[in-house]
Design an enzyme around this catalytic site. Structure first.
Site, PDB file in Angstrom:
ATOM      1  N   SER A 123      -1.899   9.070  -0.323  1.00 12.32           N
ATOM      2  CA  SER A 123      -1.476  10.121   0.613  1.00 12.32           C
ATOM      3  C   SER A 123      -0.586  11.136  -0.087  1.00 12.32           C
ATOM      4  O   SER A 123      -0.781  12.352   0.060  1.00 12.32           O
ATOM      5  CB  SER A 123      -0.724   9.518   1.798  1.00 12.32           C
ATOM      6  N   ALA A 124       0.383  10.655  -0.875  1.00 11.43           N
ATOM      7  CA  ALA A 124       1.276  11.585  -1.582  1.00 11.43           C
ATOM      8  C   ALA A 124       0.469  12.484  -2.522  1.00 11.43           C
ATOM      9  O   ALA A 124       0.748  13.681  -2.640  1.00 11.43           O
ATOM     10  CB  ALA A 124       2.330  10.809  -2.367  1.00 11.43           C
TER      11      ALA A 124
ATOM     12  N   PRO B 290      -8.936   3.969  -2.981  1.00 12.14           N
ATOM     13  CA  PRO B 290      -9.240   3.840  -1.560  1.00 12.14           C
ATOM     14  C   PRO B 290      -8.039   4.291  -0.724  1.00 12.14           C
ATOM     15  O   PRO B 290      -6.906   4.210  -1.211  1.00 12.14           O
ATOM     16  CB  PRO B 290      -9.471   2.331  -1.369  1.00 12.14           C
TER      17      PRO B 290
ATOM     18  N   ASP C 249       7.030   7.995  -4.286  1.00 14.67           N
ATOM     19  CA  ASP C 249       5.703   8.582  -4.502  1.00 14.67           C
ATOM     20  C   ASP C 249       5.805  10.063  -4.864  1.00 14.67           C
ATOM     21  O   ASP C 249       5.111  10.546  -5.762  1.00 14.67           O
ATOM     22  CB  ASP C 249       4.825   8.413  -3.250  1.00 14.67           C
TER      23      ASP C 249
ATOM     24  N   GLY D 103      -4.993   4.109   1.935  1.00 16.55           N
ATOM     25  CA  GLY D 103      -4.141   3.003   2.367  1.00 16.55           C
ATOM     26  C   GLY D 103      -4.135   1.876   1.352  1.00 16.55           C
ATOM     27  O   GLY D 103      -4.054   0.700   1.694  1.00 16.55           O
TER      28      GLY D 103
ATOM     29  N   GLY E 215      -1.964   1.595  -1.293  1.00 12.33           N
ATOM     30  CA  GLY E 215      -0.692   1.360  -1.970  1.00 12.33           C
ATOM     31  C   GLY E 215      -0.591   2.093  -3.287  1.00 12.33           C
ATOM     32  O   GLY E 215       0.348   1.896  -4.048  1.00 12.33           O
ATOM     33  N   LEU E 216      -1.579   2.974  -3.550  1.00  4.97           N
ATOM     34  CA  LEU E 216      -1.603   3.680  -4.841  1.00  4.97           C
ATOM     35  C   LEU E 216      -1.066   5.110  -4.696  1.00  4.97           C
ATOM     36  O   LEU E 216      -1.318   5.958  -5.561  1.00  4.97           O
ATOM     37  CB  LEU E 216      -3.026   3.710  -5.402  1.00  4.97           C
ATOM     38  N   GLY E 217      -0.390   5.394  -3.615  1.00  4.24           N
ATOM     39  CA  GLY E 217       0.161   6.740  -3.435  1.00  4.24           C
ATOM     40  C   GLY E 217      -0.910   7.781  -3.150  1.00  4.24           C
ATOM     41  O   GLY E 217      -0.754   8.956  -3.466  1.00  4.24           O
TER      42      GLY E 217
HETATM   43  O1  PMV Z   1       1.598   2.345  -0.028  1.00  3.99           O
HETATM   44  P1  PMV Z   1       2.193   3.572  -0.614  1.00  3.99           P
HETATM   45  O2  PMV Z   1       1.476   4.053  -1.818  1.00  3.99           O
HETATM   46  O3  PMV Z   1       2.370   4.646   0.422  1.00  3.99           O
HETATM   47  O4  PMV Z   1       3.674   3.166  -1.114  1.00  3.99           O
HETATM   48  C1  PMV Z   1       4.678   2.862  -0.168  1.00  3.99           C
HETATM   49  C2  PMV Z   1       5.927   2.383  -0.835  1.00  3.99           C
HETATM   50  C3  PMV Z   1       7.057   2.027   0.170  1.00  3.99           C
HETATM   51  O5  PMV Z   1       8.168   1.580  -0.606  1.00  3.99           O
HETATM   52  C4  PMV Z   1       6.636   0.905   1.085  1.00  3.99           C
HETATM   53  C5  PMV Z   1       7.457   3.232   1.005  1.00  3.99           C
HETATM   54  C6  PMV Z   1       8.232   4.303   0.267  1.00  3.99           C
HETATM   55  O6  PMV Z   1       8.348   5.414   0.811  1.00  3.99           O
HETATM   56  O7  PMV Z   1       8.767   4.046  -0.830  1.00  3.99           O
END
Ligand code: PMV
Length: 324
Positions: free
Chosen positions: A111-112, A103, A154, A105, A107-109
């Site tokens: 966007s990267a 999904p 990421d 946003g 936290g699994l990267g």
């Molecule tokens: O939520 P994600 O997958 O974009 O991970 C962010 C991780 C952070 O440490 C909060 C930001 C970063 O650039 O490391």
């Protein structure tokens, strides 16, 4: 052609890593697939897990237009990825279709991974063969422009794969355990830029307290790195629990993430924590074996969450001409 990019979890150290402390992250077998072919204008469609409408952007003579706007947060990443690819020499317009198994946003990267796929696809369609290091820098550039700040985490994981330790500009691969993990989505997106801003606001209000928390987070991440290399998954789990407490203190956990973490621990995980930016998104739990991981994923699904059993993947993004 197709670019397949792994998603990632952070086992320890998010947020503090942005301020120069270490973090440990792993590429996982959940993927973003980016298919691209030359076209008369550049059009990008993205679909994420749980967001079938996605976002569609198109470049016209007067700039970019959002054609469907369910996921406006993603708009800047898409456009900046195209700009970055052009800066690196890409010179074709393309129809780009993106399908992300995570999904947005979360936290699994995600966007990267999307940025990586767009940049590599546009460069390859232009006849260029970018080095992984160039792609890594390009992803970080885009993240910094869109989010204001970004660590190398990421960008490194999606290009290099495996389990990596990141500290400032230093990155190294960790050879050791690759335990089964469960990733569980809270159902609430946690956009990275907003989570970073939340932590930065707290840091400005209470700099000493926050710096202290970040120091501790960094120490935990160092120990997680050693435990990974020593093959001590039980210790990794315990330290992930400690890391979750510290991240909660920074204000990036949520009620639902706490519920997931508690359910996972009670049902057999060795450790569980919020992963990535937090303020929503996902939690990650680690296990000695696949069987308890499957059971915990089932338990989490039974209480209404989406949960996946995942493994580490070696190697970062991969490309194929066929799109197969
Ligand atoms: O939520 P994600 O997958 O974009 O991970 C962010 C991780 C952070 O440490 C909060 C930001 C970063 O650039 O490391």
């Amino acid at each position: 052609m197709e670019v397949k990019v792994p998603l990632k979890v952070i086992l320890s150290g998010e947020h503090a890593v942005v301020y120069g402390h270490p973090a440990v992250a792993a590429a996982i077998d959940m993927w973003t697939r980016v298919r691209a072919e030359p076209h008369d204008s550049t059009v990008i469609s993205t679909r994420y897990f749980g967001f079938e409408a996605g976002i569609r952007v198109e470049r016209r003579s007067d700039g970019w237009t959002v054609v469907s706007e369910d996921l406006l947060n993603e708009f800047s990443y898409l456009v900046e990825a195209v700009n970055e690819a052009e800066r690196m020499g890409a010179n074709v317009d393309a129809k780009i279709d993106i399908h992300c198994e995570g999904p947005p946003g979360s936290g699994l990267g995600t966007s990267a991974s999307v940025v990586c796929g767009i940049i590599v696809a546009l460069l390859k369609l232009s006849g260029l063969e970018p080095e992984r290091e160039e792609v890594r820098e390009a992803i970080r550039n885009v993240e910094k422009r869109v989010q204001g700040r970004a660590s190398w985490t990421d960008a490194t994981v999606v290009t290099m794969g495996g389990v990596v330790k990141v500290k400032g500009e230093d990155v190294s691969k960790l050879n050791g355990i690759e335990p089964p993990m469960v990733v569980c989505y809270s159902g609430e997106p946690g956009p990275t830029a907003e989570a970073l801003e939340k932590v930065e606001r707290l840091r400005r209000k209470a700099p000493d307290v926050v710096e202290g928390l970040m120091e501790r987070i960094g120490e935990v991440a160092e120990e997680v790195a050693s435990a990974v290399e020593d093959g001590n998954v039980e210790k990794v789990g315990l330290l992930m629990n400690v890391n979750h407490g510290l991240l909660s203190a920074l204000g990036v956990s949520t009620l639902r993430i706490d519920e997931i973490v508690n359910v996972a621990r009670r049902s057999g995980a060795l450790g569980a924590k919020v992963t990535g930016a937090g303020t929503g998104g996902c939690a990650v739990a680690v296990f000695e074996d696949e069987e308890p991981a499957r059971r915990v994923a089932e338990t989490l699904r039974a209480v209404g969450y989406d949960a996946w059993v995942v493994r580490t993947v070696s190697g970062g993004y991969r490309t194929s001409d066929s799109g197969a």
